[in-house]
Design a protein around this motif. Structure first.
Motif, PDB file in Angstrom:
ATOM      1  N   ALA A  15      41.942  -7.622 -39.770  1.00 52.65           N
ATOM      2  CA  ALA A  15      40.807  -6.926 -39.164  1.00 52.65           C
ATOM      3  C   ALA A  15      39.568  -7.042 -40.052  1.00 52.65           C
ATOM      4  O   ALA A  15      38.461  -7.271 -39.557  1.00 52.65           O
ATOM      5  CB  ALA A  15      41.157  -5.461 -38.919  1.00 52.65           C
ATOM      6  N   ARG A  16      39.765  -6.916 -41.340  1.00 50.43           N
ATOM      7  CA  ARG A  16      38.627  -7.028 -42.261  1.00 50.43           C
ATOM      8  C   ARG A  16      38.030  -8.427 -42.231  1.00 50.43           C
ATOM      9  O   ARG A  16      36.808  -8.596 -42.210  1.00 50.43           O
ATOM     10  CB  ARG A  16      39.046  -6.644 -43.672  1.00 50.43           C
ATOM     11  N   LEU A  18      38.261 -10.651 -39.753  1.00 49.05           N
ATOM     12  CA  LEU A  18      37.641 -10.870 -38.458  1.00 49.05           C
ATOM     13  C   LEU A  18      36.298 -10.149 -38.376  1.00 49.05           C
ATOM     14  O   LEU A  18      35.313 -10.714 -37.895  1.00 49.05           O
ATOM     15  CB  LEU A  18      38.569 -10.431 -37.329  1.00 49.05           C
ATOM     16  N   CYS A  19      36.230  -8.922 -38.858  1.00 50.81           N
ATOM     17  CA  CYS A  19      34.961  -8.181 -38.853  1.00 50.81           C
ATOM     18  C   CYS A  19      33.908  -8.896 -39.696  1.00 50.81           C
ATOM     19  O   CYS A  19      32.740  -8.974 -39.306  1.00 50.81           O
ATOM     20  CB  CYS A  19      35.173  -6.753 -39.340  1.00 50.81           C
ATOM     21  N   PHE A  42      46.637  -8.947 -31.336  1.00 56.96           N
ATOM     22  CA  PHE A  42      45.711  -8.541 -32.391  1.00 56.96           C
ATOM     23  C   PHE A  42      44.271  -8.675 -31.911  1.00 56.96           C
ATOM     24  O   PHE A  42      43.465  -7.751 -32.066  1.00 56.96           O
ATOM     25  CB  PHE A  42      45.934  -9.392 -33.647  1.00 56.96           C
ATOM     26  N   TYR A  43      43.953  -9.826 -31.316  1.00 54.47           N
ATOM     27  CA  TYR A  43      42.575 -10.031 -30.854  1.00 54.47           C
ATOM     28  C   TYR A  43      42.219  -9.088 -29.716  1.00 54.47           C
ATOM     29  O   TYR A  43      41.094  -8.589 -29.647  1.00 54.47           O
ATOM     30  CB  TYR A  43      42.354 -11.493 -30.476  1.00 54.47           C
ATOM     31  N   HIS A  45      43.413  -6.095 -29.394  1.00 56.40           N
ATOM     32  CA  HIS A  45      43.211  -4.830 -30.107  1.00 56.40           C
ATOM     33  C   HIS A  45      41.820  -4.773 -30.749  1.00 56.40           C
ATOM     34  O   HIS A  45      41.218  -3.711 -30.837  1.00 56.40           O
ATOM     35  CB  HIS A  45      44.298  -4.665 -31.172  1.00 56.40           C
ATOM     36  N   MET A  46      41.319  -5.926 -31.157  1.00 55.52           N
ATOM     37  CA  MET A  46      40.007  -6.012 -31.801  1.00 55.52           C
ATOM     38  C   MET A  46      38.865  -6.147 -30.794  1.00 55.52           C
ATOM     39  O   MET A  46      37.718  -6.345 -31.165  1.00 55.52           O
ATOM     40  CB  MET A  46      39.981  -7.185 -32.790  1.00 55.52           C
ATOM     41  N   ARG A  70      34.488 -11.464 -27.094  1.00 55.14           N
ATOM     42  CA  ARG A  70      34.292 -10.020 -27.316  1.00 55.14           C
ATOM     43  C   ARG A  70      33.010  -9.603 -26.621  1.00 55.14           C
ATOM     44  O   ARG A  70      32.021 -10.295 -26.661  1.00 55.14           O
ATOM     45  CB  ARG A  70      34.190  -9.749 -28.819  1.00 55.14           C
TER      46      ARG A  70
END
Length: 71
Positions: A15-16, A18-19, A42-43, A45-46, A70
């Motif tokens: 997550a870190r 990707l952010c 995962f994606y 969820h993000m 996104r």
């Protein structure tokens, strides 16, 4: 591409990363192998959603690809 060692999963590192990619490099679309449901989950969820699917990968191999964005 974003890959983590299996032992590093579940610690927030993906997550870190990707952010960081979204914030500093404007990542808003990505592809994921459909045969990797953990990655697709995962994606999702993000905040990414599938907008297209292909039966073949970018090299023409028989690996279904999910195109996600996104927003």
């Amino acid at each position: 591409m974003l890959f983590l060692d299996p032992e590093a999963r579940g610690q927030g590192l993906g997550a870190r990363l990707l952010c960081l990619g979204m914030e500093q490099y404007g990542v808003s679309e990505l592809t994921v192998n459909e045969q990797n449901p953990a990655a697709a989950g995962f994606y999702r969820h993000m905040g990414f959603a599938v907008y297209r699917r292909s039966e073949l990968d970018e090299q023409g191999g028989p690996y279904p690809i999910l195109y996600m964005r996104r927003g």
